[in-house]
Design a protein around this motif. Structure first.
Motif, PDB file in Angstrom:
ATOM      1  N   ASP A   1       0.854  -1.194   0.000  1.00 13.12           N
ATOM      2  CA  ASP A   1       0.000   0.000   0.000  1.00 13.12           C
ATOM      3  C   ASP A   1       0.887   1.240   0.000  1.00 13.12           C
ATOM      4  OD1 ASP A   1      -1.800   2.039   0.363  1.00 13.12           O
ATOM      5  OD2 ASP A   1      -2.570   1.316   2.301  1.00 13.12           O
ATOM      6  N   PRO A   2       0.844   2.070  -1.059  1.00 10.47           N
ATOM      7  CA  PRO A   2       1.715   3.250  -1.127  1.00 10.47           C
ATOM      8  C   PRO A   2       1.275   4.388  -0.219  1.00 10.47           C
ATOM      9  CG  PRO A   2       0.260   3.200  -3.020  1.00 10.47           C
ATOM     10  CD  PRO A   2       0.029   1.909  -2.277  1.00 10.47           C
ATOM     11  N   GLY A   3       0.115   4.267   0.419  1.00 13.94           N
ATOM     12  CA  GLY A   3      -0.341   5.328   1.311  1.00 13.94           C
ATOM     13  C   GLY A   3      -1.162   6.375   0.576  1.00 13.94           C
ATOM     14  N   PRO A   4      -1.749   7.316   1.309  1.00 10.34           N
ATOM     15  CA  PRO A   4      -2.668   8.293   0.699  1.00 10.34           C
ATOM     16  C   PRO A   4      -1.987   9.480   0.027  1.00 10.34           C
ATOM     17  CG  PRO A   4      -2.555   8.625   3.064  1.00 10.34           C
ATOM     18  CD  PRO A   4      -1.708   7.419   2.776  1.00 10.34           C
ATOM     19  N   ASP A   5      -0.736   9.768   0.389  1.00 12.51           N
ATOM     20  CA  ASP A   5      -0.076  10.968  -0.133  1.00 12.51           C
ATOM     21  C   ASP A   5       0.525  10.697  -1.509  1.00 12.51           C
ATOM     22  OD1 ASP A   5      -0.702  12.271   2.218  1.00 12.51           O
ATOM     23  OD2 ASP A   5       1.218  11.755   3.165  1.00 12.51           O
ATOM     24  N   PRO A   6       0.257  11.564  -2.494  1.00 14.99           N
ATOM     25  CA  PRO A   6       0.815  11.350  -3.839  1.00 14.99           C
ATOM     26  C   PRO A   6       2.326  11.561  -3.849  1.00 14.99           C
ATOM     27  CG  PRO A   6      -0.292  13.473  -3.723  1.00 14.99           C
ATOM     28  CD  PRO A   6      -0.584  12.769  -2.435  1.00 14.99           C
ATOM     29  N   TYR A   7       2.962  10.979  -4.833  1.00 14.36           N
ATOM     30  CA  TYR A   7       4.405  11.095  -5.006  1.00 14.36           C
ATOM     31  C   TYR A   7       4.703  12.037  -6.171  1.00 14.36           C
ATOM     32  CZ  TYR A   7       4.805   7.066  -1.929  1.00 14.36           C
ATOM     33  OH  TYR A   7       4.735   6.219  -0.861  1.00 14.36           O
ATOM     34  N   ASP A   8       5.688  12.884  -5.971  1.00 17.62           N
ATOM     35  CA  ASP A   8       6.134  13.773  -7.052  1.00 17.62           C
ATOM     36  C   ASP A   8       7.017  13.036  -8.047  1.00 17.62           C
ATOM     37  OD1 ASP A   8       4.989  16.264  -5.964  1.00 17.62           O
ATOM     38  OD2 ASP A   8       6.417  15.897  -4.331  1.00 17.62           O
ATOM     39  N   TYR A   9       7.689  11.995  -7.576  1.00 18.86           N
ATOM     40  CA  TYR A   9       8.551  11.183  -8.438  1.00 18.86           C
ATOM     41  C   TYR A   9       8.400   9.717  -8.047  1.00 18.86           C
ATOM     42  CZ  TYR A   9      10.671  15.711  -9.310  1.00 18.86           C
ATOM     43  OH  TYR A   9      10.862  17.030  -9.640  1.00 18.86           O
ATOM     44  N   ILE A  10       8.294   8.858  -9.048  1.00 21.15           N
ATOM     45  CA  ILE A  10       8.365   7.418  -8.837  1.00 21.15           C
ATOM     46  C   ILE A  10       9.476   6.894  -9.736  1.00 21.15           C
ATOM     47  CG2 ILE A  10       7.199   5.195  -9.085  1.00 21.15           C
ATOM     48  CD1 ILE A  10       4.572   6.572  -8.441  1.00 21.15           C
ATOM     49  N   VAL A  11      10.455   6.245  -9.128  1.00 23.52           N
ATOM     50  CA  VAL A  11      11.649   5.780  -9.829  1.00 23.52           C
ATOM     51  C   VAL A  11      11.702   4.259  -9.764  1.00 23.52           C
ATOM     52  CG1 VAL A  11      14.183   5.764  -9.809  1.00 23.52           C
ATOM     53  CG2 VAL A  11      12.927   7.898  -9.382  1.00 23.52           C
TER      54      VAL A  11
END
Length: 530
Positions: A103-113
């Protein structure tokens, strides 16, 4: 043995990957009209992070950003977590988990690498990664996904097929590696068939033997799953998740500068204005084997062509040289051409005084990054420009963008900082000192990059650079350490040779070398600021 558990048995080598750094990703995004987050205040996820070395460098450089790493290998995460705790990095979270259920959590990511991940996982995991990018990326977010590319990997596939067949009945990783290397070595003399086939096989085998680390050979070339993709196939998969092709992290890879004028014209005709078709045909011409593709949301306000005006908010780094072998100052007179080269063959020629002065400034400052406005002001002063500021700014922005496209410069948004000079009590970054203390001669700079330290003297110096010693204390302690080493394990030039065990002898020998050693340490980006 499954590929996932194999990483617990044989470690994959830890490296940082400068091309995946958010300061570079943000620069590319901004040139193309996307207001990507500054790495100084961002949320970044790395999928398949291994022991998190890349994330450790980011967390040190950007204390106000948040970083998350996820990897299937519990052993790798355990190593990274131990380092994270020793460095006291509270803005980094490392998780051992299966991407399919994590689960990546509720907060969006600015970068996914995701570096070295996509080609080496099953199809369902690839789809999960792209779905995660769609779901978890912020509106101006950027995804970085690297993968083996076609058509270039057709040649390497010859080796993969041979090696996997040859080692298919061997379970032990080290026995598989030994068997694979034995087969590769025998191909030099044993391969027959046509000259074209023989030359191709021998060349690939030599390349694997000469340039590939043992663990990389096992995890990459002997992997049961290793699927290359064409750029059009990859982009099609991404589009199903409402993701759009932005460009390549190694920005110069999209350049056609290596082609003849006729070839460029034919490329343009075949592409018909379609960026992906242009990239596909360019791959046919270049035989590219590996891509580091950037994706954004399909509805992001992206520009197909870079906007040079956006370069005015960026920083430039460049290891440049000119044709002048005498080391004389560049002639800044208008109409006198100067040619600037990078170490890997990129070249730009210009007779514009401001551009010449600006490129010279960037080259002289290497490895430090210089801000556009700083360079513009300095170049105008040096060239005694009579043009207006906005006119010179537009010319320089065009030149920076062109140089970036050629690979002559690297552009950054808020790059990491490090000391370019050794202060009164110089301090090497804590991660590099930890790596040296652990017995490694491969250390992480703050640029970031991986630096191979080729002498025991340099390694001992790094150990001592803890920010508490001035020059006198450094010289004293370095002499003591060198004198205490075994006779065949200490030197000043990377060579094993007998040496005195007298600290006084070492103090005298090192007195004239210490400052040069500190300067070199700074130029490698190993020293902290402050």
């Amino acid at each position: 043995m499954s590929d996932g558990f194999a990483y617990d048995v044989l470690e994959y080598p830890s490296h940082v990957h400068p091309q995946a750094h958010p300061s570079r990703l943000a620069a590319i995004a901004r040139l193309h009209g996307i207001s990507a987050a500054s790495p100084r205040a961002c949320h970044l996820l790395e999928v398949g992070c291994g022991d998190g070395l890349q994330l450790l460098t980011l967390a040190m450089a950007y204390p106000h950003s948040r970083f998350v790493g996820v990897d299937l290998s519990q052993a790798a995460i355990t190593r990274g977590e131990a380092t994270r705790r020793r460095l006291g990095l509270e803005n980094l979270t490392l998780v051992a988990a299966d991407l399919m259920t994590w689960d990546p959590g509720p907060d969006p990511y600015d970068y996914i690498v995701a570096h070295g991940f996509f080609s080496w996982v099953p199809d369902v995991v690839r789809d999960r990664l792209l779905a995660l990018c769609r779901q978890a990326l912020s509106p101006a977010g950027i995804a970085y996904v690297s993968y083996n590319a076609l058509p270039g990997c057709h040649l390497r596939r010859l080796m993969w097929d041979m090696l996997r067949h040859h080692t298919c009945d061997i379970d032990d990783p080290r026995e598989r590696i030994t068997a694979a290397r034995d087969l590769l070595a025998s191909l030099e003399s044993d391969v027959a068939g046509s000259q074209v086939y023989g030359d191709a096989v021998r060349s690939e085998a030599r390349d694997l033997l000469r340039r590939t680390e043992t663990s990389v050979l096992f995890h990459d070339d002997l992997a049961y799953t290793n699927q290359p993709f064409s750029i059009t196939d990859f982009a099609s998969r991404a589009s199903h998740q409402q993701l759009r092709y932005l460009g390549e992290a190694d920005y110069h890879e999209i350049s056609d500068a290596g082609l003849t004028e006729d070839a460029r014209e034919r490329l343009a005709q075949r592409a018909g204005g379609d960026r992906l078709q242009r990239e596909q045909y360019l791959d046919y011409l270049k035989g590219r084997r590996f891509r580091q593709t950037l994706l954004c949301h399909a509805d992001a306000p992206m520009l197909d062509t870079a906007d040079p005006s956006m370069a005015r908010g960026l920083f430039a780094v460049g290891h440049l040289r000119t044709d002048d072998a005498d080391g004389n100052a560049i002639d800044l007179a208008e109409g006198v051409a100067a040619r600037f080269h990078s170490g890997d063959g990129a070249m730009l020629a210009t007779d514009h005084p401001v551009i010449k002065a600006a490129l010279a400034m960037v080259g002289n400052a290497f490895p430090a990054a210089l801000a556009f406005e700083q360079v513009l002001a300095g170049a105008r002063d040096a060239s005694l420009s009579q043009a207006g500021v906005q006119e010179d700014a537009a010319v320089l922005a065009d030149a920076w963008t062109a140089a970036f496209g050629l690979g002559l410069l690297t552009l950054h948004c808020d790059p990491p900082t490090f000391a370019t000079e050794a202060g009164p009590k110089p301090k090497a970054n804590a991660l590099a000192r930890m790596q040296v203390d652990a017995g490694s001669d491969l250390v992480t700079s703050l640029r970031p990059s991986m630096i191979r330290i080729d002498s025991r003297l340099a390694l001992e110096l790094i150990r001592l650079l803890d920010g508490r010693r001035d020059r006198e204390q450094l010289l004293h302690d370095l002499a003591e350490r060198m004198a205490a080493l075994p006779a065949d394990d200490a030197d000043g030039n990377g060579e094993d040779k007998p040496h005195p065990h007298d600290p006084a002898w070492w103090r005298q020998a090192l007195a004239g070398q210490l400052e040069a050693g500190l300067l070199q340490t700074a130029r490698m980006g190993l020293l902290e600021t402050g």
